[in-house]
Design an enzyme around this catalytic site. Sequence first.
Site, PDB file in Angstrom:
ATOM      1  N   ASP A  47       0.891  -1.251   0.070  1.00  0.00           N
ATOM      2  CA  ASP A  47       0.033   0.032  -0.176  1.00  0.00           C
ATOM      3  C   ASP A  47       0.714   1.306  -0.158  1.00  0.00           C
ATOM      4  O   ASP A  47       2.010   1.080   0.327  1.00  0.00           O
ATOM      5  CB  ASP A  47      -0.958  -0.179   1.279  1.00  0.00           C
TER       6      ASP A  47
ATOM      7  N   GLU B  83       0.372  -0.812   5.814  1.00  0.00           N
ATOM      8  CA  GLU B  83       1.374  -0.297   6.666  1.00  0.00           C
ATOM      9  C   GLU B  83       1.102   1.329   6.661  1.00  0.00           C
ATOM     10  O   GLU B  83       1.481   2.004   7.677  1.00  0.00           O
ATOM     11  CB  GLU B  83       2.651  -0.496   5.872  1.00  0.00           C
TER      12      GLU B  83
END
Length: 454
Positions: free
Chosen positions: A98, A160
């Site tokens: 991400d 994250e």
Amino acid sequence: MRTIAGELTFEEILSKTRALMPGVVQDLKSLIRYPSVAFPGYPKKPVLAMADATVAVLREYGIPDAHHIEIPGGYPAVYGEIPAPPGKPTVLMYAHYDVQPAQKEDGWETDPWEPVEKIGRLYGRGSADDKSGILLIAASLRIFEGKPPVGVKVLIEGEEETTSHIEELVAARPDLFSCDAIIIADNGNLSVDEPALTTTLRGEASCIVEVSTLDHAVHSGMFGGAAPDALVALIRILATLHDARGNVAVQGLRSDAPGDGEYPVNRYRESAGVLDGVDLIGTGPLGDRLWSRPSVTVIGIDAPSLKTAANILIPRAAAKISMRIAPDADAGHELLVLMDHLRAAAPWNAHVEVREVGHSPGFSCPTGGPGYTAAKSALATAFGQPVLEKGTGGSIPLLRTLHDAVPHAEFVLWGAEDASGSRIHGTNESVDLGDLERTIIAQALFLSLLGKKR
């Protein structure tokens, strides 16, 4: 005389890496094109597509069992495993797929989701943080053609950059994380060509402070001068967070012992984009200010915009405050200290509400074991010069969770995110392709050296 590292020589690893790099660059470009922003409110389809693409890359590069692991309440992680040869250790490799939000209107010179290569760097959101980490892991395994000299577990997270749910997976499936060493491929060097290992990370704590002084907005001419303005009261509270030199003025926060690493001031000013003539804040060695002491930042304010400004006293105003904390500090305690300070700083008996947003611990990496020594040697060989040990102000909450789950495992924190040019989380993010190549070489060397130690 050739440097031998496990079953492959340094020259063989170098040659294999250089042969792989054109494909690595093309695959990294493909991953950049996925706007995999996992923040609430953003489309889910590109994030899930990126998870699929990550599985495909890992399988192509030598992890045939790469697959999704569903994370309750969040996006899937990607996991794969290669069993260890008899008597050999196992290495867990971590990165995340991400990324931070990005749009060209923010100040990007090019479309953030369309990779552009120029002057040895590849530009695009996630090019460094942390899709380069995915290719770093994949390419370092491809060098061994699916048969590395150690066991390998790969975990690529999908959240994250936002509220992560990965800790629940660690608690529910500790077998997935059992290992002897952990590589976190989400760090980097201070500048290109200068190798560095990260040894500490600051933690993070954040809260929202809301100030109320009136039950409704009133005419600033008729009532100004006696009735208190909530925005002014908020400004006065925020001004107490730092002293005149810019040091954090919140009493009771922890500072860890000074480190050995230093950050050249001129390089830091250039990397941070500090305008000519603007002073840096704080006192003491720059490395300590960035890596072992707390810092406080106001990251958002709710107040009328310039477009909607009117001649009124503001009845309510709020700010979101993010605080980086010392690596070994208790995150919950530090947040309480900050929140108490904000309440105590209220002027004119203004009504102040402070509410927690969240907190996560920092991390100090053990540096005395054979794995860390092997990593330092591998990095020095790959870059051809001594390795700097440094801290970082960023936070990766998962590290403390992994350390608690696998207390005997050593940690290696590196990557291709150079502080001098990568501009992670900012506009015009990029990765230096030379640093990416050298770090792939270092990671392959590390696996070979580790395989010889048991």
